[in-house]
Design a protein around this motif. Structure first.
Motif, short mmCIF file in Angstrom:
data_model
loop_
_atom_site.label_atom_id
_atom_site.label_comp_id
_atom_site.label_asym_id
_atom_site.label_seq_id
_atom_site.Cartn_x
_atom_site.Cartn_y
_atom_site.Cartn_z
N GLY A 127 -7.46 2.16 2.61
CA GLY A 127 -8.37 3.30 2.51
C GLY A 127 -9.58 3.27 2.61
O GLY A 127 -10.35 4.62 2.94
N ALA A 186 -5.16 9.15 0.33
CA ALA A 186 -6.13 9.08 -1.51
C ALA A 186 -7.26 8.97 -1.41
O ALA A 186 -8.51 9.74 -1.57
CB ALA A 186 -5.19 9.03 -2.75
N LEU A 187 -7.74 7.47 -1.16
CA LEU A 187 -8.56 6.95 -1.52
C LEU A 187 -9.90 7.33 -0.52
O LEU A 187 -10.66 7.06 -0.25
CB LEU A 187 -8.75 5.18 -1.75
N GLN A 247 -5.10 -4.88 -4.44
CA GLN A 247 -4.35 -3.49 -3.80
C GLN A 247 -4.88 -3.73 -2.55
O GLN A 247 -6.08 -3.47 -2.06
CB GLN A 247 -5.00 -2.55 -4.86
N PRO A 273 0.99 -1.18 -0.38
CA PRO A 273 0.08 0.10 -0.28
C PRO A 273 0.98 1.38 0.01
O PRO A 273 0.46 2.02 0.78
CB PRO A 273 -1.18 0.03 1.78
N THR A 274 1.84 1.17 -0.75
CA THR A 274 3.03 2.35 -0.58
C THR A 274 2.84 3.04 -2.16
O THR A 274 3.16 4.31 -1.94
CB THR A 274 4.70 2.26 -0.81
N THR A 275 1.41 2.64 -3.26
CA THR A 275 1.67 3.52 -4.31
C THR A 275 1.71 4.68 -3.57
O THR A 275 0.28 5.43 -2.79
CB THR A 275 0.29 2.92 -4.67
N THR A 276 1.13 6.10 -4.29
CA THR A 276 0.70 7.45 -3.88
C THR A 276 0.27 7.99 -5.41
O THR A 276 0.34 7.51 -6.74
CB THR A 276 1.96 8.49 -4.08
N PHE A 277 -1.03 8.62 -5.20
CA PHE A 277 -1.59 9.75 -6.00
C PHE A 277 -1.49 11.21 -5.20
O PHE A 277 -1.69 11.24 -4.92
CB PHE A 277 -2.98 8.75 -5.53
N TRP A 332 -3.91 -0.57 -0.42
CA TRP A 332 -4.48 0.27 0.03
C TRP A 332 -6.28 0.45 -0.55
O TRP A 332 -7.17 1.77 0.10
CB TRP A 332 -4.11 1.25 -1.01
N PRO A 353 0.28 9.25 0.09
CA PRO A 353 -0.10 7.91 0.44
C PRO A 353 -1.95 6.85 -0.09
O PRO A 353 -2.60 7.58 0.27
CB PRO A 353 0.38 7.76 2.09
N ALA A 354 -1.13 6.00 -1.07
CA ALA A 354 -3.06 5.44 -1.36
C ALA A 354 -4.10 5.16 -0.93
O ALA A 354 -4.93 5.70 -1.10
CB ALA A 354 -1.96 4.60 -2.30
#
Length: 433
Positions: free
Chosen positions: A335, A21-22, A329, A9-13, A331, A17-18
């Motif tokens: 999220g 963001a969600l 995913q 869950p380290t993806t960024t938008f 996140w 952090p994802a």
């Protein structure tokens, strides 16, 4: 799938952090949809109330002032009750997601049952049971207070409870095996499990179209063959003239539950049936029944049913594909306020979260669906006018609008968002033209 198999869950938008963001996106979408619904409901209430005491000129002499006021009052009462349902639904949605309700329920069942198929089925079953219990007071109020106040309810408490018991049992007998199969596919069918699950879901829906008229509907209502020979001859001649065949003509005892009237086609292929509510036959003349049936035949002549099924196929395929990606995913879970299981499947969690959040986004696409449905209704009306008497169809629609206490003066913008059928004024104007 277990948490170890989830994407980190380290993806960024947008630099966030994802999961955060969600969370923000979901919260903003929820607030926007709720505010839009409140605004539309307030417009509808003001517009209907402002026109309550004056029958529109197009309906003068055809709709009495008393019937017009009743329709307005019924619409206002339903709208205000809808606001309470909106508030409760929003609180419940937040409770399940960002406030941690689904996470709490999931880990409580993991502690009790461990991880595995039994826990996943129990999670979905508990979620449905809790939601049904929360909805129960509203359902009782709507039937025994709101519908009763306007003279529509014909149900006894015993019949209502019997319907509840039967629908729960049917739902469990059909739904639990289907749920188990879906969850098994999510865990065992590999990367493209969603394609197999989509095929099962579509097959189930098509099968239901065939078995519902003969095996499920009779559990709740009595269906008797149409006995009126003169009406049967008229209806049969109309269907032959339109190139339509059905397995039978039936009358349903709708008056046991409600004073509302309707007619519909049910079934698929050779199993198609024409069903008339007994309340409909008691209110319409034979020519008006012909016109209503011709409208329904218009949907078949314009292939609206296959078109809608094809649309359902396409949208559900896109939905299953999206779920297939989101379920991998991390996140997506974090999220929305849920900690994935550390050892064991998260398929039921993914399914429930998806079902919870998709209606929020889907609200903004509602006007497109409503507009297409209204277009189909206009086309069916035009077909009916070509096959029967336009005067009969017009009179039948007015009787049905009056009988169902449908307001003749809805807010135009509210119509664009919610109405699957055009308002009476628009339908009658098209017929006249």
């Amino acid at each position: 799938m277990p948490a170890a198999a989830l994407a980190a869950p380290t993806t960024t938008f947008a630099g966030l952090p994802a999961p955060l963001a969600l969370t923000l996106f979901f919260a903003l979408a929820l607030v926007a949809s709720v505010l839009a619904k409140l605004w539309l409901a307030s417009r509808q209430v003001r517009h209907v109330a402002a026109h309550r005491d004056r029958v529109p000129p197009a309906f003068a002499g055809r709709i009495t002032p008393q019937a017009h006021r009743k329709a307005a009052d019924y619409t206002l009462a339903r709208s205000r009750f809808g606001l309470l349902e909106l508030a409760l639904g929003t609180v419940l949605l937040l409770g399940w997601t960002l406030l941690g309700g689904l996470d709490l329920l999931n880990h409580a069942l993991v502690d009790w049952l461990g991880t595995g198929m039994l826990q996943q089925i129990a999670l979905v079953a508990a979620f449905v049971a809790i939601g049904s219990l929360v909805d129960l007071p509203g359902a009782l109020y709507q039937t025994f207070v709101l519908e009763e106040r306007f003279g529509f309810n014909k149900m006894t408490l015993g019949l209502w409870l019997a319907d509840l018991a039967k629908s729960t049992l049917v739902g469990a007998v059909i739904g639990l095996p289907l749920l188990a199969l879906m969850l098994w596919l999510m865990g065992a069918a590999g990367r493209f499990w969603w394609l197999w699950a989509w095929g099962v879901w579509m097959g189930f829906n098509l099968l239901l179209l065939v078995v519902y008229p003969s095996f499920i509907a009779p559990l709740f209502n009595k269906f008797q063959p149409l006995q009126d020979e003169s009406l049967k001859a008229r209806v049969t001649a109309l269907m032959q003239r339109c190139g339509f065949s059905a397995k039978g003509l039936y009358v349903m005892d709708g008056s046991r539950r409600s004073a509302h009237a309707n007619a519909y086609f049910t079934g698929f292929g050779a199993a198609k049936r024409v069903v008339f509510y007994d309340t409909l036959l008691s209110k319409l003349s034979p020519g008006e029944v012909d016109a209503v049936l011709a409208h329904e035949l218009g949907h078949f002549r314009h292939r609206h049913i296959p078109k809608r099924i094809a649309t359902l196929f396409a949208l559900s395929l896109a939905g299953f594909a999206l779920l297939g990606w989101l379920s991998t995913q991390g996140w997506f879970y974090l999220g929305l306020g849920v900690r994935p299981n550390m050892s064991g499947p998260n398929d039921a969690l993914a399914l429930l979260l998806f079902l919870l959040v998709m209606p929020v986004a889907g609200f903004f696409f509602g006007p497109l669906s409503a507009r297409l449905s209204r277009k189909h209704e206009f086309e069916a009306d035009a077909f009916a006018v070509a096959q029967t008497s336009g005067a009969d169809l017009s009179q039948a629609l007015l009787k049905l609008y009056e009988d169902n206490a449908s307001t003749l003066t809805p807010d135009p913008l509210y119509v664009k968002f919610y109405y699957s059928h055009p308002p009476a004024a628009e339908r009658l104007a098209r017929m006249t033209a």
